[in-house]
Scaffold this motif. Structure first.
Motif, PDB file in Angstrom:
ATOM      1  N   ALA A   1       0.836  -1.202   0.000  1.00  0.00           N
ATOM      2  CA  ALA A   1       0.000   0.000   0.000  1.00  0.00           C
ATOM      3  C   ALA A   1       0.869   1.249   0.000  1.00  0.00           C
TER       4      ALA A   1
ATOM      5  N   ALA B   1      -6.688   5.510 -12.354  1.00  0.00           N
ATOM      6  CA  ALA B   1      -6.288   4.101 -12.465  1.00  0.00           C
ATOM      7  C   ALA B   1      -6.277   3.440 -11.093  1.00  0.00           C
ATOM      8  N   LEU B   2      -5.826   4.173 -10.094  1.00  0.00           N
ATOM      9  CA  LEU B   2      -5.806   3.646  -8.726  1.00  0.00           C
ATOM     10  C   LEU B   2      -7.218   3.302  -8.258  1.00  0.00           C
TER      11      LEU B   2
ATOM     12  N   ILE C   1      -8.699  -0.442  -7.669  1.00  0.00           N
ATOM     13  CA  ILE C   1      -9.216  -0.881  -6.368  1.00  0.00           C
ATOM     14  C   ILE C   1     -10.611  -1.490  -6.544  1.00  0.00           C
TER      15      ILE C   1
ATOM     16  N   ALA D   1     -10.365  -4.924  -8.220  1.00  0.00           N
ATOM     17  CA  ALA D   1      -9.851  -5.940  -7.298  1.00  0.00           C
ATOM     18  C   ALA D   1     -10.884  -6.251  -6.212  1.00  0.00           C
ATOM     19  N   TRP D   2     -11.636  -5.239  -5.819  1.00  0.00           N
ATOM     20  CA  TRP D   2     -12.680  -5.416  -4.805  1.00  0.00           C
ATOM     21  C   TRP D   2     -13.711  -6.431  -5.288  1.00  0.00           C
ATOM     22  N   PHE D   3     -14.005  -6.391  -6.604  1.00  0.00           N
ATOM     23  CA  PHE D   3     -14.998  -7.320  -7.138  1.00  0.00           C
ATOM     24  C   PHE D   3     -14.359  -8.620  -7.607  1.00  0.00           C
ATOM     25  N   GLY D   4     -13.153  -8.884  -7.136  1.00  0.00           N
ATOM     26  CA  GLY D   4     -12.589 -10.221  -7.277  1.00  0.00           C
ATOM     27  C   GLY D   4     -11.776 -10.485  -8.521  1.00  0.00           C
ATOM     28  N   LEU D   5     -11.495  -9.457  -9.336  1.00  0.00           N
ATOM     29  CA  LEU D   5     -10.655  -9.711 -10.505  1.00  0.00           C
ATOM     30  C   LEU D   5      -9.219  -9.972 -10.058  1.00  0.00           C
ATOM     31  N   GLY D   6      -8.512 -10.809 -10.822  1.00  0.00           N
ATOM     32  CA  GLY D   6      -7.166 -11.220 -10.427  1.00  0.00           C
ATOM     33  C   GLY D   6      -6.090 -10.265 -10.909  1.00  0.00           C
ATOM     34  N   LEU D   7      -4.866 -10.722 -10.719  1.00  0.00           N
ATOM     35  CA  LEU D   7      -3.677  -9.939 -11.076  1.00  0.00           C
ATOM     36  C   LEU D   7      -3.702  -9.365 -12.489  1.00  0.00           C
ATOM     37  N   PHE D   8      -3.930 -10.244 -13.446  1.00  0.00           N
ATOM     38  CA  PHE D   8      -3.807  -9.851 -14.838  1.00  0.00           C
ATOM     39  C   PHE D   8      -4.902  -8.861 -15.251  1.00  0.00           C
TER      40      PHE D   8
ATOM     41  N   VAL E   1      -6.753  -6.844 -13.455  1.00  0.00           N
ATOM     42  CA  VAL E   1      -6.637  -5.555 -12.753  1.00  0.00           C
ATOM     43  C   VAL E   1      -5.518  -4.719 -13.374  1.00  0.00           C
ATOM     44  N   SER E   2      -4.390  -5.364 -13.670  1.00  0.00           N
ATOM     45  CA  SER E   2      -3.283  -4.646 -14.307  1.00  0.00           C
ATOM     46  C   SER E   2      -3.708  -4.065 -15.650  1.00  0.00           C
TER      47      SER E   2
ATOM     48  N   CYS F   1      -5.987  -1.015 -15.301  1.00  0.00           N
ATOM     49  CA  CYS F   1      -5.223   0.187 -14.945  1.00  0.00           C
ATOM     50  C   CYS F   1      -4.519   0.769 -16.170  1.00  0.00           C
TER      51      CYS F   1
ATOM     52  N   ALA G   1      -4.235  -5.772  -6.794  1.00  0.00           N
ATOM     53  CA  ALA G   1      -4.899  -7.074  -6.822  1.00  0.00           C
ATOM     54  C   ALA G   1      -4.454  -7.951  -5.649  1.00  0.00           C
TER      55      ALA G   1
ATOM     56  N   VAL H   1      -6.106  -5.650  -2.095  1.00  0.00           N
ATOM     57  CA  VAL H   1      -7.530  -5.321  -1.925  1.00  0.00           C
ATOM     58  C   VAL H   1      -8.372  -6.512  -1.422  1.00  0.00           C
TER      59      VAL H   1
END
Lengths: 100, 248
Positions: A48, A68-69, A73, A76-83, A85-86, A89, B172, B175
């Protein structure tokens, strides 16, 4: 030039030791509750701290970084993964900087 | 399961991990370029560290001309979660697993590789871990090299967009647990707020970003550990990664 390799060596050595020491030394579980709790929170807090405000300084327009931030957020809050979310952004910054 | 099959399964599960790595390492490569690394140096720095936040902390230190001590400290802070993961991992090896397997697997215990290993029932099969590493780690290294080379060629706007991929990945990671657990939420919000304040307030804004990260991480995490200690009966270390296999 010379110091560049020292920097990299320090990082590789530190990361390697952090990863390897537990599997060679620690065979029992850590009992101290404060240490366990502290270690548990460290990764989230440090990420963070490193993310904000740095994300606003990484883009040409600080506003694009801030949007983008926020959208990152939410994603990611709604459960999307690394890829995903990136990607979200990146796309947000790319589109916004047409207008800003 | 026989070793060859375990290795092949590892290769298969390593593909999605590796593709994600390539994209994120690309954005790391853009920063690595600023820190003065060429494509070969970027490849080895990445492939030998296999740590996104850790590498980012290193590159920031290099750009800021941080001292070596500061660089070592920030490397500890940015990577301390691996201490938790490999501690958890040490409980998951079969007693017969030789030390060299333990060491090599621990060396490449990234968030995703840890998640994939822990998600499988029973003791960790070294060959499965090697399958994951064979695909994912080189893609991490090549991604960084590609970012160093192509970051130069891409238009400014595209570079600007790609440079937030890394932060997207950080989000990711932080959060989902912040959503589940109130103390983590408090820690993340405090991290955002205090990090912003420290970068703007007079007097303290001269602190390097590395020092800022170290101070805030220690203060906030210690406060949380005092006021919201993790439950006693929880298998502490494993909860940091075992339940979020798809995320780093």
């Amino acid at each position: 030039m010379y110091s560049k390799y020292i920097y990299i060596f320090i990082m590789i050595a530190v990361i390697g030791l952090i990863r390897i020491l537990p599997v060679t030394l620690i065979r029992k579980k850590i009992e101290n509750r404060f240490i366990r709790s502290f270690l548990y929170y460290v990764p989230y807090v440090t990420l963070a701290v490193m993310t904000f405000p740095a994300i606003m300084e990484a883009t040409n327009s600080p506003i694009a970084g801030a949007v983008a931030l926020v959208l990152g957020i939410i994603a990611a809050w709604f459960g999307l993964g690394l890829f995903p979310v990136s990607i979200i952004c990146c796309v947000v910054v790319f589109l916004l900087e047409f207008f800003i | 399961m026989d070793k060859k099959q375990a290795y092949l399964n590892g290769l298969r599960d390593g593909i999605p991990i590796g593709l994600g790595y390539f994209a994120v390492a690309f954005s790391l490569g853009i920063i690595a370029k600023k820190a003065g690394l060429n494509a070969v140096e970027g490849f080895f720095a990445s492939a030998l560290s296999a740590a996104s936040a850790g590498e980012y902390a290193l590159l920031s230190s290099m750009i800021a001309h941080a001292t070596f001590l500061e660089t070592a400290l920030i490397s500890v802070i940015a990577n301390i979660r691996y201490l938790l993961m490999t501690t958890a991992l040490s409980q998951r090896f079969s007693e017969k697993t030789p030390l060299y397997h333990r060491i090599f697997i621990a060396f490449y215990t990234t968030d995703e590789i840890f998640g994939a290993m822990i998600a499988r029932p029973g003791a960790v099969i070294p060959q499965y871990a090697y399958g994951l590493v064979t695909i994912a780690v080189p893609l991490w290294g090549f991604g960084c090299s590609a970012g160093i080379i192509a970051g130069n060629v891409l238009p400014v706007r595209a570079v600007s967009a790609l440079s937030v991929a890394l932060y997207g990945m950080f989000l990711a990671i932080i959060v989902p647990p912040a959503k589940r657990e109130r103390p983590v939420l408090v820690g993340v919000c405090a991290g955002f707020l205090l990090s912003f304040l420290l970068s703007r307030l007079p007097a303290v804004k001269e602190l390097s970003s590395g020092t800022r990260t170290i101070i805030l991480t220690i203060l906030i995490s210690a406060a949380l550990a005092v006021f919201a200690p993790v439950p006693k009966e929880d298998p502490g270390p494993s909860e940091s990664g075992s339940d979020r296999k798809s995320r780093p």
